[in-house]
Design a protein around this motif. Structure first.
Motif, PDB file in Angstrom:
ATOM      1  N   THR A  46       0.822  -1.212   0.000  1.00  0.00           N
ATOM      2  CA  THR A  46       0.000   0.000   0.000  1.00  0.00           C
ATOM      3  C   THR A  46       0.854   1.260   0.000  1.00  0.00           C
ATOM      4  N   PHE A  47       1.954   1.217   0.728  1.00  0.00           N
ATOM      5  CA  PHE A  47       2.787   2.413   0.871  1.00  0.00           C
ATOM      6  C   PHE A  47       4.116   2.279   0.125  1.00  0.00           C
ATOM      7  N   ASP A  48       4.095   1.476  -0.933  1.00  0.00           N
ATOM      8  CA  ASP A  48       5.186   1.418  -1.912  1.00  0.00           C
ATOM      9  C   ASP A  48       6.525   1.008  -1.295  1.00  0.00           C
ATOM     10  N   HIS A  49       6.491  -0.007  -0.446  1.00  0.00           N
ATOM     11  CA  HIS A  49       7.706  -0.596   0.121  1.00  0.00           C
ATOM     12  C   HIS A  49       8.725   0.474   0.568  1.00  0.00           C
ATOM     13  N   PRO A  50       8.404   1.226   1.612  1.00  0.00           N
ATOM     14  CA  PRO A  50       9.325   2.292   2.065  1.00  0.00           C
ATOM     15  C   PRO A  50      10.670   1.728   2.501  1.00  0.00           C
ATOM     16  N   GLY A  51      11.761   2.402   2.066  1.00  0.00           N
ATOM     17  CA  GLY A  51      13.098   2.031   2.490  1.00  0.00           C
ATOM     18  C   GLY A  51      13.356   2.490   3.912  1.00  0.00           C
ATOM     19  N   SER A  52      14.593   2.318   4.366  1.00  0.00           N
ATOM     20  CA  SER A  52      14.900   2.632   5.758  1.00  0.00           C
ATOM     21  C   SER A  52      14.674   4.111   6.078  1.00  0.00           C
ATOM     22  N   ALA A 102      -7.666   5.449   6.990  1.00  0.00           N
ATOM     23  CA  ALA A 102      -8.131   5.613   5.611  1.00  0.00           C
ATOM     24  C   ALA A 102      -7.006   5.898   4.626  1.00  0.00           C
ATOM     25  N   ALA A 103      -5.760   5.937   5.095  1.00  0.00           N
ATOM     26  CA  ALA A 103      -4.630   6.348   4.256  1.00  0.00           C
ATOM     27  C   ALA A 103      -4.453   5.427   3.056  1.00  0.00           C
ATOM     28  N   VAL A 104      -4.222   6.055   1.901  1.00  0.00           N
ATOM     29  CA  VAL A 104      -3.978   5.295   0.668  1.00  0.00           C
ATOM     30  C   VAL A 104      -2.597   5.582   0.101  1.00  0.00           C
ATOM     31  N   ASN A 105      -1.864   6.505   0.710  1.00  0.00           N
ATOM     32  CA  ASN A 105      -0.498   6.801   0.275  1.00  0.00           C
ATOM     33  C   ASN A 105       0.295   7.314   1.478  1.00  0.00           C
ATOM     34  N   ARG A 106       1.581   7.506   1.271  1.00  0.00           N
ATOM     35  CA  ARG A 106       2.456   7.927   2.375  1.00  0.00           C
ATOM     36  C   ARG A 106       2.076   9.297   2.904  1.00  0.00           C
ATOM     37  N   GLY A 107       1.714  10.220   2.014  1.00  0.00           N
ATOM     38  CA  GLY A 107       1.387  11.575   2.450  1.00  0.00           C
ATOM     39  C   GLY A 107       0.220  11.600   3.416  1.00  0.00           C
ATOM     40  N   MET A 108      -0.821  10.836   3.097  1.00  0.00           N
ATOM     41  CA  MET A 108      -1.996  10.787   3.961  1.00  0.00           C
ATOM     42  C   MET A 108      -1.666  10.120   5.292  1.00  0.00           C
ATOM     43  N   LEU A 109      -0.829   9.077   5.237  1.00  0.00           N
ATOM     44  CA  LEU A 109      -0.420   8.395   6.462  1.00  0.00           C
ATOM     45  C   LEU A 109       0.399   9.317   7.350  1.00  0.00           C
ATOM     46  N   VAL A 110       1.327  10.035   6.758  1.00  0.00           N
ATOM     47  CA  VAL A 110       2.170  10.950   7.523  1.00  0.00           C
ATOM     48  C   VAL A 110       1.326  12.066   8.140  1.00  0.00           C
ATOM     49  N   ALA A 111       0.358  12.590   7.368  1.00  0.00           N
ATOM     50  CA  ALA A 111      -0.512  13.644   7.894  1.00  0.00           C
ATOM     51  C   ALA A 111      -1.287  13.147   9.112  1.00  0.00           C
ATOM     52  N   GLY A 112      -1.823  11.927   9.013  1.00  0.00           N
ATOM     53  CA  GLY A 112      -2.554  11.365  10.138  1.00  0.00           C
ATOM     54  C   GLY A 112      -1.675  11.175  11.360  1.00  0.00           C
ATOM     55  N   ARG A 113      -0.438  10.736  11.137  1.00  0.00           N
ATOM     56  CA  ARG A 113       0.475  10.516  12.256  1.00  0.00           C
ATOM     57  C   ARG A 113       0.916  11.839  12.891  1.00  0.00           C
ATOM     58  N   GLY A 164      -3.356 -10.184  15.997  1.00  0.00           N
ATOM     59  CA  GLY A 164      -4.560 -10.931  15.655  1.00  0.00           C
ATOM     60  C   GLY A 164      -5.056 -10.648  14.252  1.00  0.00           C
ATOM     61  N   CYS A 165      -4.889  -9.398  13.819  1.00  0.00           N
ATOM     62  CA  CYS A 165      -5.340  -9.027  12.471  1.00  0.00           C
ATOM     63  C   CYS A 165      -4.337  -9.387  11.389  1.00  0.00           C
ATOM     64  N   SER A 166      -3.160  -9.836  11.783  1.00  0.00           N
ATOM     65  CA  SER A 166      -2.115 -10.121  10.792  1.00  0.00           C
ATOM     66  C   SER A 166      -2.478 -11.273   9.875  1.00  0.00           C
ATOM     67  N   GLU A 167      -3.432 -12.108  10.278  1.00  0.00           N
ATOM     68  CA  GLU A 167      -3.851 -13.235   9.437  1.00  0.00           C
ATOM     69  C   GLU A 167      -4.866 -12.819   8.384  1.00  0.00           C
ATOM     70  N   ILE A 168      -5.355 -11.591   8.452  1.00  0.00           N
ATOM     71  CA  ILE A 168      -6.303 -11.105   7.446  1.00  0.00           C
ATOM     72  C   ILE A 168      -5.544 -10.818   6.166  1.00  0.00           C
ATOM     73  N   ASN A 169      -5.993 -11.356   5.091  1.00  0.00           N
ATOM     74  CA  ASN A 169      -5.280 -11.216   3.816  1.00  0.00           C
ATOM     75  C   ASN A 169      -5.792 -10.026   3.017  1.00  0.00           C
ATOM     76  N   SER A 170      -5.669  -8.852   3.607  1.00  0.00           N
ATOM     77  CA  SER A 170      -6.053  -7.612   2.925  1.00  0.00           C
ATOM     78  C   SER A 170      -5.511  -6.445   3.726  1.00  0.00           C
ATOM     79  N   THR A 171      -5.775  -5.234   3.227  1.00  0.00           N
ATOM     80  CA  THR A 171      -5.310  -4.044   3.955  1.00  0.00           C
ATOM     81  C   THR A 171      -6.031  -3.874   5.291  1.00  0.00           C
ATOM     82  N   ALA A 172      -7.108  -4.632   5.490  1.00  0.00           N
ATOM     83  CA  ALA A 172      -7.790  -4.579   6.787  1.00  0.00           C
ATOM     84  C   ALA A 172      -6.874  -5.048   7.910  1.00  0.00           C
ATOM     85  N   SER A 173      -5.816  -5.763   7.570  1.00  0.00           N
ATOM     86  CA  SER A 173      -4.876  -6.252   8.581  1.00  0.00           C
ATOM     87  C   SER A 173      -4.204  -5.118   9.335  1.00  0.00           C
TER      88      SER A 173
END
Length: 528
Positions: A46-52, A102-113, A164-173
């Motif tokens: 979802t977040f394009d495999h962020p590097g270190s 609801a984040a779909v990209n890094r920018g939205m995730l960073v804004a939320g954080r 517990g959610c790690s077994e969900i096979n989607s972004t819901a995890s």
């Protein structure tokens, strides 16, 4: 005013002080909200495999927002009040959680954080302030230490939800855990509406009748004529009047003699709490155990979860005994142990590790392979490090800054101290992934050296404050230019309740402050 509060809410210091700790739990929720998804394939896709560096930036967005939030407390806590400032902060947490989920990209995730971090900064600075002003000296350390315990619970709960959610096979995890973390903020914001404001803030804003009512509810079972309530009330009034005569409350007051030293201690202790290396074990525990040789996502998550359980469990003794053990012994013993365990982890990884590849990582990492005994030793040392932090530095780092400042600058000074925490938290959150990637095991030696330096600093500069009233700190830090912290002991000599009851509190002169202070502190020690 005092009678207007629910008996259940306002008549018990433990209830009042512990409920506010939910604000600390928000910090914990955010810490493990990232540690559990670092090797989640749906998060990575979802977040394009962020590097270190990119991953460090995503993690650092939260403490960056927290830095701004903590600094804002210097204005908000004095203007709005301690309780209302915490409620205000909980609103931002709800907004930040929604954006992250609801984040779909890094920018939205960073804004939320960043927004969530702003909330955490507000709450982390204000909750200890509120607790320290609402509780008796005999239990103040215990109550403020609950802030750290709530942080550990937040870390643990969020991590296991993600597990517990790690077994969900989607972004819901990862979206489900990020959504659920807004629930505690709702409880905190709504629940605090039924709690009292700090009596010290009320007195400072000329609402003395309300302040007396709050003190009676919390410390005197509703009796405004209770001797201890009267002593503490007049103590606060005297202190406020004295500080008003001293001049306006401003940032310039932080540089005055006797205050500047305390500002240095508060900010440096929060700095050291980050430089201990606990960030590595909380934010990037997945990377730590990869280096120890634990491969496979499920196995790593299970091993990492033990860290969080120990963090919760070993904070309990600190809460129970912090007012018996004292602040200095806890800091000194904890720093010595943490330095030792980090030196051992670095030495074992350096001596038995090599560059290799592990499951889920595209780049080579420093890893111990085919040596179960060394792998187990590294894991054990890591667990012992977390235990050492949990039982010592963790709770004391919040308690000490909340209790050493005079009232006229308390909000600003605590905010500045907490801002120091977030400054180094942000820097380390960004720096640790590249450090582990490029210098691997040597990273542990860096943090071991920080612990060693902190031990020296604490020994020579941090006096014992256990058992003192907030107003009594003037006596501790008013000893002139020669300051031998190791010679300053906790209070001695305890009067009985009957003795205090027959002594009338003085209300007219600030010179009487020291005498009434000792009565409050000695009586509190007797009743604890």
């Amino acid at each position: 005013m005092g009678k207007g509060y629910s008996v259940w809410v306002a008549s018990n210091s433990y209830v009042v002080g512990s409920f506010a700790c939910i604000g600390g739990g928000l910090f914990g929720l955010d810490i493990s909200s990232m540690s559990g998804v670092l090797n989640n394939p749906y998060y990575l896709d979802t977040f394009d495999h962020p590097g270190s560096s990119a991953q460090g930036g995503i993690v650092a967005a939260m403490p960056a927002g927290s830095l701004v939030g903590a600094l804002s407390v210097s204005y908000l806590a004095d203007k709005l009040g301690r309780r209302n400032t915490i409620i205000f902060g909980s609103m931002f947490w709800i907004l930040g959680s929604i954006l992250q989920a609801a984040a779909v990209n890094r920018g939205m995730l960073v804004a939320g954080r960043i927004i969530s971090g702003f909330s955490v900064g507000i709450c982390s600075a204000t909750v200890p302030l509120y607790q320290s002003e609402m509780t008796k000296p005999s239990i103040r350390g215990r109550m403020v230490a609950l802030q750290q315990w709530s942080i550990t619970w937040g870390i643990l709960l969020q991590y296991f939800i993600q597990f517990g959610c790690s077994e969900i096979n989607s972004t819901a995890s990862f979206r489900i855990p990020w959504s659920l973390q807004l629930i505690p903020a709702l409880v905190l914001g709504i629940g605090l509406l039924f709690f009292p404001e700090s009596p010290r803030w009320l007195v400072d804003h000329d609402r003395r009748e309300e302040a007396l009512g709050v003190l009676a509810d919390v410390h005197g079972k509703g009796n405004t004529q209770d001797e201890l309530v009267q002593i503490e009330y007049h103590e606060i009034v005297n202190q406020v009047e004295f500080e008003r005569r001293e001049g306006a409350k401003s940032y310039a007051d932080l540089l005055k003699r006797g205050v500047a030293r305390r500002v240095g201690l508060g900010t440096s202790l929060q700095m050291w709490s980050q430089l201990t290396g606990m960030n590595i074990m909380m934010y990037y525990v997945v990377y730590v155990f990869e280096g120890a040789g634990i491969t496979g996502r499920r196995g790593n998550l299970i091993a990492s979860s033990v860290n969080y359980v120990l963090n919760v469990a070993l904070t309990i003794p600190a809460i129970i005994y912090i007012d018996r053990w004292g602040r200095r012994p806890m800091l000194l013993i904890g720093l010595a142990c943490m330095a030792t365990f980090l030196y051992l982890v670095g030495g074992l990884q350096g001596g038995f590790g090599n560059w290799g590849t592990v499951e889920g990582e595209s780049k080579p990492v420093w890893v111990i392979s085919d040596n179960d005994s060394v792998t187990k030793a590294v894991i054990v040392m890591s667990y012992l490090f977390v235990c050492s932090f949990a039982i010592t530095m963790g709770p004391v780092s919040w308690t000490y800054p909340a209790e050493i400042f005079p009232m006229r600058v308390r909000a600003k000074a605590v905010a500045l101290s907490t801002a120091s925490n977030w400054t180094f938290n942000c820097a380390l959150a960004w720096a640790v992934p590249p450090l582990l990637e490029h210098i691997s095991y040597k990273t542990y030696f860096i943090f071991a050296a920080f612990n060693s330096a902190a031990f020296i600093h604490v020994f020579f500069m941090f006096p014992e404050t256990c058992g003192r009233t907030l107003e009594d700190m003037e006596d501790i830090f008013g000893q002139g230019h020669v300051f031998q912290a190791w010679k300053i002991k906790r209070t001695v000599g305890v009067k009985t309740l009957d003795q205090v009851a027959h002594e009338k509190p003085t209300t007219t002169h600030i010179e009487d402050k020291t005498d009434s202070t000792s009565k409050v502190e000695e009586t509190a020690a007797t009743t604890a």
